[in-house]
Design an enzyme around this catalytic site. Structure first.
Site, PDB file in Angstrom:
ATOM      1  N   HIS A  52       0.840  -1.193   0.000  1.00  0.00           N
ATOM      2  CA  HIS A  52       0.000   0.000   0.000  1.00  0.00           C
ATOM      3  C   HIS A  52       0.876   1.244   0.000  1.00  0.00           C
ATOM      4  O   HIS A  52       2.108   1.155   0.176  1.00  0.00           O
ATOM      5  CB  HIS A  52      -0.953   0.003   1.201  1.00  0.00           C
ATOM      6  CG  HIS A  52      -0.275  -0.139   2.528  1.00  0.00           C
ATOM      7  ND1 HIS A  52       0.449   0.857   3.117  1.00  0.00           N
ATOM      8  CD2 HIS A  52      -0.182  -1.191   3.376  1.00  0.00           C
ATOM      9  CE1 HIS A  52       0.930   0.451   4.253  1.00  0.00           C
ATOM     10  NE2 HIS A  52       0.572  -0.810   4.446  1.00  0.00           N
TER      11      HIS A  52
HETATM   12  P1  TYD Z   1      -1.782  -2.734   7.379  1.00  0.00           P
HETATM   13  O1  TYD Z   1      -1.394  -1.313   7.436  1.00  0.00           O
HETATM   14  O2  TYD Z   1      -2.429  -3.216   6.109  1.00  0.00           O
HETATM   15  O3  TYD Z   1      -0.545  -3.667   7.712  1.00  0.00           O
HETATM   16  P2  TYD Z   1       0.846  -3.863   6.923  1.00  0.00           P
HETATM   17  O4  TYD Z   1       1.062  -2.683   6.071  1.00  0.00           O
HETATM   18  O5  TYD Z   1       1.853  -3.920   7.974  1.00  0.00           O
HETATM   19  O6  TYD Z   1       0.769  -5.146   6.188  1.00  0.00           O
HETATM   20  O7  TYD Z   1      -2.740  -3.042   8.617  1.00  0.00           O
HETATM   21  C1  TYD Z   1      -3.206  -4.346   8.894  1.00  0.00           C
HETATM   22  C2  TYD Z   1      -4.460  -4.227   9.746  1.00  0.00           C
HETATM   23  O8  TYD Z   1      -4.161  -3.602  11.004  1.00  0.00           O
HETATM   24  C3  TYD Z   1      -5.561  -3.392   9.095  1.00  0.00           C
HETATM   25  O9  TYD Z   1      -6.815  -4.021   9.373  1.00  0.00           O
HETATM   26  C4  TYD Z   1      -5.509  -2.079   9.826  1.00  0.00           C
HETATM   27  C5  TYD Z   1      -4.967  -2.433  11.205  1.00  0.00           C
HETATM   28  N1  TYD Z   1      -4.132  -1.378  11.778  1.00  0.00           N
HETATM   29  C6  TYD Z   1      -4.591  -0.647  12.847  1.00  0.00           C
HETATM   30  O10 TYD Z   1      -5.715  -0.851  13.347  1.00  0.00           O
HETATM   31  N2  TYD Z   1      -3.774   0.315  13.379  1.00  0.00           N
HETATM   32  C7  TYD Z   1      -2.551   0.575  12.882  1.00  0.00           C
HETATM   33  O11 TYD Z   1      -1.836   1.469  13.400  1.00  0.00           O
HETATM   34  C8  TYD Z   1      -2.087  -0.170  11.741  1.00  0.00           C
HETATM   35  C9  TYD Z   1      -0.750   0.073  11.137  1.00  0.00           C
HETATM   36  C10 TYD Z   1      -2.904  -1.143  11.232  1.00  0.00           C
END
Ligand code: TYD
Length: 136
Positions: A52
């Site tokens: 992302h």
């Molecule tokens: P995501 O940002 O997609 O994780 P990564 O980039 O590390 O693979 O987030 C994964 C899940 O966690 C998504 O459902 C959103 C949640 N999340 C939060 O609730 N708070 C946060 O600070 C972050 C980074 C993610």
């Protein structure tokens, strides 16, 4: 915002026979104030994270333990950065697509972020990200 702005920041390291110490103060060692800290751990072998971009968020990624790779993509250029030192942080400016892979067993990825979690700040679709950059 180009990947050239994303660079490894050499954090202060206080070497000590009792164990080393590194510190980070918002707006001092890194170019933003810290509003949030999160970390990835217990990452299974072969897993990929990220996938992302953020519209406005600034981040610093640190391999607190072990190692992993961060692939940065600004739509024009890509680079792969290997992180394996707890005194190095990878600064990522807004509007950069990132993926994380190659996690070593037991690695911990800590992320310092310039704002609270907000799903509205994400591009999770690569084509939409490219259109937003005027490259789609
Ligand atoms: P995501 O940002 O997609 O994780 P990564 O980039 O590390 O693979 O987030 C994964 C899940 O966690 C998504 O459902 C959103 C949640 N999340 C939060 O609730 N708070 C946060 O600070 C972050 C980074 C993610």
């Amino acid at each position: 915002m180009s990947i050239d702005r994303c660079e490894i920041i050499d954090l202060p390291k206080i070497s000590d026979p009792r164990g080393n110490l590194t510190f980070i103060e918002g707006c001092h060692q890194i170019p933003f104030a810290i509003q949030r800290v999160y970390y990835l751990y217990d990452v299974p072998g072969g897993a990929e994270r990220g996938g992302h971009a953020h519209k406005e968020l600034h981040q610093l990624i640190i391999a607190m333990s072990g190692s992993f790779d961060v692939i940065l993509d600004d739509g024009n250029n890509k680079k792969r950065v290997h992180l394996n030192r707890s005194y190095n942080g990878l600064y990522i400016c807004p509007m950069i697509w990132r993926e994380l892979d190659n996690f070593s067993s037991g690695s911990v990825c800590m992320v310092l972020a310039s704002n609270y979690y907000d799903e509205v700040d994400y591009y999770r679709d690569y084509a939409e990200f490219m259109r937003a950059r005027g490259q789609g």
